[in-house]
Design an enzyme around this catalytic site. Sequence first.
Site, PDB file in Angstrom:
ATOM      1  N   TYR A 111      37.723  52.556  44.620  1.00 27.20           N
ATOM      2  CA  TYR A 111      36.796  52.184  43.537  1.00 27.20           C
ATOM      3  C   TYR A 111      37.125  50.800  42.983  1.00 27.20           C
ATOM      4  CZ  TYR A 111      34.330  52.301  39.104  1.00 27.20           C
ATOM      5  OH  TYR A 111      33.500  52.004  38.057  1.00 27.20           O
ATOM      6  N   TRP A 113      35.131  46.948  41.085  1.00 28.92           N
ATOM      7  CA  TRP A 113      33.982  46.048  40.930  1.00 28.92           C
ATOM      8  C   TRP A 113      33.965  44.919  41.936  1.00 28.92           C
ATOM      9  CZ3 TRP A 113      30.198  44.585  36.892  1.00 28.92           C
ATOM     10  CH2 TRP A 113      29.720  45.716  36.217  1.00 28.92           C
TER      11      TRP A 113
HETATM   12  P1  PGD Z   1      38.554  45.079  38.283  1.00 29.88           P
HETATM   13  O1  PGD Z   1      39.525  44.339  37.433  1.00 29.88           O
HETATM   14  O2  PGD Z   1      37.139  44.587  38.292  1.00 29.88           O
HETATM   15  O3  PGD Z   1      38.605  46.571  37.780  1.00 29.88           O
HETATM   16  O4  PGD Z   1      38.035  48.887  37.233  1.00 29.88           O
HETATM   17  P2  PGD Z   1      38.061  47.898  38.475  1.00 29.88           P
HETATM   18  O5  PGD Z   1      39.080  48.395  39.430  1.00 29.88           O
HETATM   19  O6  PGD Z   1      36.679  47.666  38.972  1.00 29.88           O
HETATM   20  O7  PGD Z   1      39.137  45.153  39.762  1.00 29.88           O
HETATM   21  C1  PGD Z   1      38.558  44.564  40.841  1.00 29.88           C
HETATM   22  C2  PGD Z   1      39.648  44.026  41.753  1.00 29.88           C
HETATM   23  O8  PGD Z   1      39.019  43.575  42.947  1.00 29.88           O
HETATM   24  C3  PGD Z   1      40.396  42.834  41.178  1.00 29.88           C
HETATM   25  O9  PGD Z   1      41.783  43.015  41.337  1.00 29.88           O
HETATM   26  C4  PGD Z   1      39.911  41.654  42.031  1.00 29.88           C
HETATM   27  O10 PGD Z   1      40.879  40.648  42.227  1.00 29.88           O
HETATM   28  C5  PGD Z   1      39.565  42.334  43.336  1.00 29.88           C
HETATM   29  N1  PGD Z   1      38.553  41.631  44.122  1.00 29.88           N
HETATM   30  C6  PGD Z   1      37.518  40.905  43.654  1.00 29.88           C
HETATM   31  N2  PGD Z   1      36.785  40.444  44.685  1.00 29.88           N
HETATM   32  C7  PGD Z   1      37.368  40.885  45.819  1.00 29.88           C
HETATM   33  C8  PGD Z   1      37.056  40.743  47.196  1.00 29.88           C
HETATM   34  O11 PGD Z   1      36.076  40.139  47.598  1.00 29.88           O
HETATM   35  N3  PGD Z   1      37.883  41.352  48.092  1.00 29.88           N
HETATM   36  C9  PGD Z   1      38.972  42.055  47.701  1.00 29.88           C
HETATM   37  N4  PGD Z   1      39.714  42.630  48.642  1.00 29.88           N
HETATM   38  N5  PGD Z   1      39.289  42.209  46.388  1.00 29.88           N
HETATM   39  C10 PGD Z   1      38.497  41.635  45.466  1.00 29.88           C
HETATM   40  C11 PGD Z   1      37.040  48.830  36.269  1.00 29.88           C
HETATM   41  C12 PGD Z   1      36.957  50.189  35.559  1.00 29.88           C
HETATM   42  O12 PGD Z   1      38.007  50.307  34.603  1.00 29.88           O
HETATM   43  C13 PGD Z   1      35.649  50.405  34.903  1.00 29.88           C
HETATM   44  S1  PGD Z   1      34.214  50.003  35.770  1.00 29.88           S
HETATM   45  C14 PGD Z   1      35.554  50.993  33.690  1.00 29.88           C
HETATM   46  S2  PGD Z   1      34.038  51.125  32.922  1.00 29.88           S
HETATM   47  C15 PGD Z   1      36.691  51.625  33.019  1.00 29.88           C
HETATM   48  N6  PGD Z   1      36.847  51.214  31.663  1.00 29.88           N
HETATM   49  C16 PGD Z   1      37.949  51.589  30.990  1.00 29.88           C
HETATM   50  C17 PGD Z   1      37.995  51.741  29.562  1.00 29.88           C
HETATM   51  O13 PGD Z   1      37.012  51.520  28.846  1.00 29.88           O
HETATM   52  N7  PGD Z   1      39.172  52.116  29.010  1.00 29.88           N
HETATM   53  C18 PGD Z   1      40.269  52.365  29.743  1.00 29.88           C
HETATM   54  N8  PGD Z   1      41.390  52.732  29.137  1.00 29.88           N
HETATM   55  N9  PGD Z   1      40.239  52.232  31.080  1.00 29.88           N
HETATM   56  C19 PGD Z   1      39.130  51.866  31.730  1.00 29.88           C
HETATM   57  N10 PGD Z   1      39.149  51.746  33.096  1.00 29.88           N
HETATM   58  C20 PGD Z   1      37.942  51.556  33.873  1.00 29.88           C
END
Ligand code: PGD
Length: 766
Positions: A111, A113
Amino acid sequence: MTRRQTLPHSSHWGAFSVSVRERDIEIVPHPRDPDPSSLLANIPASVSHPARIARPMIRRGWLDGGPGPDRRRGADEFVAVAWADALDHAAAELRRVYAAHGPRAVFGGSYGWASAGRFHDAQHQIHRFLNLAGGYVRSINSYSSGAASVILPHVIGPQSAVAGNNVSWSDLVNESALVLAFGGMALKNNDVGGGGTSRHIARGSLAAARGRGVEFHLIGPLRDDLPEVVEAVWHPIRPGTDMALMLGLAHTLVREGLHDRAFLDRFCVGWETFADYLSGRGDGQPKDAAWAAAICGVPADEIAGLARRCAGRRTLITCSQSLQRAEHGEQPVWMGVVLAAMLGQIGLEGGGFAYALGSTSNTGKPPLAVPLPTMPVGHNSVADFIPVARIGDLLLHPGEEFDYDGRRLAYPDIRLLYWAGGNPFHHHQDIGRLRRGFARPDTVIVHDSAWTATARHADIVLPATITLEREDIGAAAGDPLMVAMHRAVAPYREARDDYHIFTGLAERLGLAAAFTEGRSARQWLEHLYEPTRRALAERGVNAPDFAQFWEDGELLLPTQPWDGGIVRDFRRNPETAPLPTPSGRIEIASATIAGFGYADCPGHPAWLPPAEGAGSPAASRFPLQLIANQPATRLHSQLDFGATSRGSKIRGREPVRIHPQDAAVRGIADGDIVRLYNDRGACLAGAVLSDALRPGVVQLSTGAWYDPADPAAEIPFCVHGNPNVLTRDTGTSRLAQGCTGQLALVEIERFDGPLPPIKAFDPPVR
Ligand code: PGD
């Protein structure tokens, strides 16, 4: 010196152009965007930051000892290896696990973004690859909407029926009279839309609505969850108790005869069952305003007055995603629909119930009239899945049974964990527990562009490019601008595109022809573009060929007229356009859910006290309610080292907001470094005193990279401010099993010890 070039590009937080000379880049927001996001300023640092992963790496313990459970993950050293060796190791391990344990031993839920771009999207790439390799255990639903996406189909229809498709921004501006915003509509959330956006319109729309005289009420513990411009009446509620307040509103409506009986009779089922609960006929407790006030902290006369103001006018009830990211998160979403039904407003322009309007930048905008380029992922032969936020249980409890939406399922025994495009050590709750889970598989493989904590907990770390280093097509449902994302800079050191990495693995597994279908990345873009071009040509509108699109840099796609979707149709004629619920009506009580027999999600909306709430045993030791919400300075954990994100930190730590009264009794001053703690963990943060919070509430956003003082410690102590060391790893209920990370009970103290250094952005190996 090379010439500066300006190239079109896009991100989840907005379209932009990048002006580039070698690795020196400047970001210029798209001229279409009336309110560009400050998150764009995080991008320049990403090009050459030391936190980028320079080379493929293998964890020392795995390289020396081979695959197997290992508690050293996250606390071991890494060895740089050549790409060919890294891919050989990963391919051999995939082959071994598939042969010895089968595809049910591979978790590819992965999972996250990832990044904007229709082709290089890491989730599409990993799922396509693993499907060809033999299949994988997947994850379903999201951390964003885990509870809502499961409860809503039982009650009114799929999430899309009430999220973005039934009430538009222009309905709100032109038709609403009163907006009752549970959890607000924080502009920081509107900055971000999965896949990108070319116009941030929430601020302008809210201002225009207020200009027309729309009355706003914010139900929430944080005053700035609605912008000042709407001059909202703030009802500072105790976190996690919206359901009780909603019941108090409903009770007042009934007691004063303000509910719309005709609407309830014609369009709904289950009213009598719910009315019995509301009046207390079943349990002896009327859910009146006084009862609600004692739970939610909003005075009874304020609740009753609000109910009266909502009745008899065009009232829109909105519910932010944050409300359902908590224990029993299904309840406020269900009850929001019920309240809107009681007001008789569902299906009217600018009235009724809108889920998550304003929670991302592309909700409430007209839908596109043509399909977007989409990478095919193929077929997964494995039926097993987890609701996404159950990753800790999956890893720690193989074979154990769990409930999900009326089904009884079991966790497979995972030997290989493969992650690309996500950061579970950011997104998951109770990081100490997650670390124990990550110690169990034989092998963990991670692709990322940077040394996130997830990468640091892997055995094989493969460096991925960022979007600026590759070509892609940027587009998102809900936004009409399709962007030719040009490559702006060469890949950092040895980083490769995920497509390139999976092609290398596919070659080793004899799957290259099936994975690539003989296409280069550029040829895939041309191939994926074609259905969109054809659909444009069929409509007789501008349909440039790929070369022209690429040269133009962007293409404005046609949109469909706004029609309010299935809810509006249903309102017009419930007999010919029934809702896709079991009864075809709005289900105020659900026989289906009642039949599941879940105490934590009964057959009608109900107030269910959380295990960790006010008055719980934990609250006597940890009296402050932490809100761990979405950050304003980055998307989740992405680019935490960027200028906007770092600009908000206090002596390098994430800011925690605390009410001056709570700070005073603890001897905390603005700018102090403080320690937040509970039994699960602790973290440091920088105190910001603010009266924009309800007293008793503290707010520490998610996304500061996990930075443990001692990576091997059982109880984590993060010196940087990751709130997920404090949150609880439990599902919303047996129905949806959604993420509950929004709330946790904590205590705070001033931290007077020597300040530990921040190491989150230092690579483990240079
Ligand atoms: P991101 O930081 O977007 O978080 O969690 P999510 O795991 O989506 O992580 C994306 C990762 O992908 C980053 O490390 C980035 O460097 C990497 N990445 C980006 N582009 C690429 C690519 O092209 N290739 C590769 N291999 N990697 C890439 C988000 C999640 O967190 C979400 S959606 C929600 S809504 C939640 N919200 C909360 C919250 O409100 N409160 C708490 N306590 N925890 C939450 N967690 C959740």
